[in-house]
Design an enzyme around this catalytic site. Structure first.
Site, PDB file in Angstrom:
ATOM      1  N   LYS A  74     -22.319  63.944  15.726  1.00 53.16           N
ATOM      2  CA  LYS A  74     -23.149  65.106  15.374  1.00 53.16           C
ATOM      3  C   LYS A  74     -22.794  65.673  14.013  1.00 53.16           C
ATOM      4  CE  LYS A  74     -24.876  66.575  19.799  1.00 53.16           C
ATOM      5  NZ  LYS A  74     -25.029  67.592  20.803  1.00 53.16           N
ATOM      6  N   LYS A 126     -29.044  55.704  22.397  1.00 57.68           N
ATOM      7  CA  LYS A 126     -29.299  56.562  23.556  1.00 57.68           C
ATOM      8  C   LYS A 126     -30.609  57.340  23.379  1.00 57.68           C
ATOM      9  CE  LYS A 126     -27.026  60.471  23.699  1.00 57.68           C
ATOM     10  NZ  LYS A 126     -25.977  61.493  23.697  1.00 57.68           N
ATOM     11  N   LYS A 149     -32.822  63.986  22.231  1.00 65.24           N
ATOM     12  CA  LYS A 149     -33.748  64.980  21.688  1.00 65.24           C
ATOM     13  C   LYS A 149     -33.793  64.917  20.175  1.00 65.24           C
ATOM     14  CE  LYS A 149     -32.267  68.101  25.256  1.00 65.24           C
ATOM     15  NZ  LYS A 149     -31.481  69.240  25.662  1.00 65.24           N
TER      16      LYS A 149
HETATM   17  P1  TYM Z   1     -27.196  67.634  27.048  1.00 65.25           P
HETATM   18  O1  TYM Z   1     -27.975  68.905  26.941  1.00 65.25           O
HETATM   19  O2  TYM Z   1     -27.109  66.777  25.842  1.00 65.25           O
HETATM   20  O3  TYM Z   1     -27.745  66.759  28.227  1.00 65.25           O
HETATM   21  C1  TYM Z   1     -27.930  67.284  29.530  1.00 65.25           C
HETATM   22  C2  TYM Z   1     -27.588  66.232  30.569  1.00 65.25           C
HETATM   23  O4  TYM Z   1     -28.414  65.069  30.390  1.00 65.25           O
HETATM   24  C3  TYM Z   1     -27.596  63.917  30.283  1.00 65.25           C
HETATM   25  N1  TYM Z   1     -28.224  62.981  29.324  1.00 65.25           N
HETATM   26  C4  TYM Z   1     -28.475  61.706  29.583  1.00 65.25           C
HETATM   27  N2  TYM Z   1     -28.265  60.955  30.686  1.00 65.25           N
HETATM   28  C5  TYM Z   1     -28.666  59.670  30.636  1.00 65.25           C
HETATM   29  N3  TYM Z   1     -29.248  59.103  29.549  1.00 65.25           N
HETATM   30  C6  TYM Z   1     -29.474  59.817  28.418  1.00 65.25           C
HETATM   31  N4  TYM Z   1     -30.055  59.263  27.371  1.00 65.25           N
HETATM   32  C7  TYM Z   1     -29.079  61.180  28.400  1.00 65.25           C
HETATM   33  N5  TYM Z   1     -29.162  62.172  27.482  1.00 65.25           N
HETATM   34  C8  TYM Z   1     -28.630  63.252  28.055  1.00 65.25           C
HETATM   35  C9  TYM Z   1     -26.265  64.432  29.753  1.00 65.25           C
HETATM   36  O5  TYM Z   1     -25.214  63.530  30.062  1.00 65.25           O
HETATM   37  C10 TYM Z   1     -26.131  65.741  30.468  1.00 65.25           C
HETATM   38  O6  TYM Z   1     -25.624  65.566  31.764  1.00 65.25           O
HETATM   39  N6  TYM Z   1     -22.454  69.147  26.663  1.00 65.25           N
HETATM   40  C11 TYM Z   1     -23.543  69.008  27.585  1.00 65.25           C
HETATM   41  C12 TYM Z   1     -23.963  70.291  28.257  1.00 65.25           C
HETATM   42  C13 TYM Z   1     -22.863  71.060  28.908  1.00 65.25           C
HETATM   43  C14 TYM Z   1     -22.271  70.765  30.165  1.00 65.25           C
HETATM   44  C15 TYM Z   1     -21.313  71.786  30.380  1.00 65.25           C
HETATM   45  C16 TYM Z   1     -22.448  69.742  31.101  1.00 65.25           C
HETATM   46  C17 TYM Z   1     -22.286  72.196  28.440  1.00 65.25           C
HETATM   47  N7  TYM Z   1     -21.339  72.641  29.322  1.00 65.25           N
HETATM   48  C18 TYM Z   1     -20.512  71.794  31.522  1.00 65.25           C
HETATM   49  C19 TYM Z   1     -21.656  69.765  32.244  1.00 65.25           C
HETATM   50  C20 TYM Z   1     -20.690  70.788  32.447  1.00 65.25           C
HETATM   51  C21 TYM Z   1     -24.759  68.486  26.821  1.00 65.25           C
HETATM   52  O7  TYM Z   1     -24.865  68.662  25.625  1.00 65.25           O
HETATM   53  O8  TYM Z   1     -25.720  67.942  27.592  1.00 65.25           O
END
Ligand code: TYM
Length: 345
Positions: A115, A207, A210
């Site tokens: 990032k 991957k 967004k």
């Molecule tokens: P984020 O917002 O990027 O994504 C949310 C969830 O979607 C999953 N994900 C995917 N799974 C499979 N294939 C993909 N291409 C894909 N893209 C996204 C992510 O693994 C996630 O589960 N840091 C985290 C958010 C967060 C969080 C937390 C999660 C903040 N605090 C505490 C768990 C516990 C994030 O940016 O997810």
């Protein structure tokens, strides 16, 4: 060893639309878990601002992601649904964890490197300590299970390291406070299903995300039926037909991705999908996948749009969820303050 009451925590960032990766990698498990577990699901707006967000857009996105949570089937009566910034305990515990985690640990985080890009000097400090806030999200509730996609695995390992180091560093104070073991659980990642890493529809090595500039690379939960069908039709594939066995998908990321998506959406195993489509052309799988995706995602998009038209209702759910979340986190943070040695009046 202390045994902890099972509790599920997870979150998604309100940056743009949710997409098929979020849905298959995380949301499907969230929905299942709320049937049997105590679940806390967060819209992580404080994580979102580690990259610049236009305030009006962020505000809209928080309500839109909440609407999508509800439209996917999260039930605010069963689960706690709230936005992170309304529960200040997250920020407070994150600060304490900034002082527990080591620079060396954070330097290994691959997501920061991706990032921040080439110009690390210009990245926000928040982006660097992002995983500490994530550990705080989970541990402010002493959550034991964290359903996420594969890409969050490294962050969860860090959360476990932080919990372990806190328990060790403050071991005496923890025992003096009356705990005969650890204060924090080591949270378990819950990464399951045939689509824990959904790949871009344009490039099987990347991957689905967004932030990909090409909208054709992902299926947004807000896409209409025609858009979904067009994106699947245009999805990149190789020139061979589909194999009949899972082993034949090795080294063919685009084929593996489409089969995995079909399996996750239809609730089947990869083997079952291959039993149906193996030996045939990609076009047959794509046609079936387009139909399936429209059937599963169409109603979610419609319900999200309906809920978005009533922001007062969505805000009410966040207010209620935040109060319930605070009621769990506040007493835990009070204990943390005492354990660290702060004066608590
Ligand atoms: P984020 O917002 O990027 O994504 C949310 C969830 O979607 C999953 N994900 C995917 N799974 C499979 N294939 C993909 N291409 C894909 N893209 C996204 C992510 O693994 C996630 O589960 N840091 C985290 C958010 C967060 C969080 C937390 C999660 C903040 N605090 C505490 C768990 C516990 C994030 O940016 O997810």
């Amino acid at each position: 060893m202390t045994t902890f009451t099972p509790r599920v925590f997870s979150g998604m960032q309100p940056t743009g639309n949710l997409h098929l990766g979020n849905y298959l990698g995380a949301m499907l498990n969230w929905i299942k878990l709320q049937e049997t577990q105590e679940c806390i699901y967060c819209v992580v707006d404080m994580h979102a601002i580690t990259l610049w967000q236009e305030p009006k857009e962020l505000h809209k996105a928080i309500l839109e992601v909440t609407a999508a949570y509800l439209a996917c089937g999260l039930d605010p009566k069963r689960s706690i649904i709230f936005n992170q910034s309304q529960v200040q305990e997250h920020a407070e515990l994150a600060w304490i964890f900034n002082c527990v985690a080591r620079m060396g640990w954070l330097n290994r985080m691959t997501q920061f490197k991706e990032k921040a890009g080439k110009d690390k000097e210009q990245a926000s400090v928040g982006l660097y300590v992002y995983p500490n806030l994530m550990a705080a999200d989970i541990l402010a509730y002493k959550a034991t299970h964290v359903p996420v996609g594969e890409d969050q695995k490294q962050h969860l390992e860090l959360a476990r390291d932080i919990a372990g180091k806190f328990n060790l560093d403050f071991g005496d104070a923890i025992r003096e406070a009356g705990y005969n073991g650890d204060f924090f659980p080591l949270p378990e990642p819950f990464i399951i299903g045939p689509a824990t890493r959904v790949m871009s529809l344009r490039d099987g090595a990347k991957k689905m995300s967004k932030s990909d500039p090409s909208d054709l690379s992902r299926i947004n939960l807000s896409d209409d039926a025609d858009t979904i069908a067009r994106k699947i039709r245009k999805a990149k594939t190789d020139t061979d037909g589909l194999p009949s066995e899972a082993a034949g998908l090795k080294g063919r990321p685009e084929a593996e991705n489409l089969v995995g998506i079909h399996a996750a959406l239809s609730g089947q195993s990869v083997e079952q999908v291959l039993a149906q489509f193996g030996g045939g052309q990609f076009s047959r799988l794509k046609e079936a996948l387009a139909e399936l995706s429209v059937a599963k995602l169409g109603p979610i998009g419609r319900e999200t749009r309906r809920l978005k038209a009533d922001p007062g209702h969505v805000e009410g759910i966040l207010a209620d969820g935040s109060a319930r979340a605070r009621a769990i986190a506040a007493p835990i943070l009070r204990e943390v303050r005492k354990i660290v040695g702060f004066v608590v009046s």
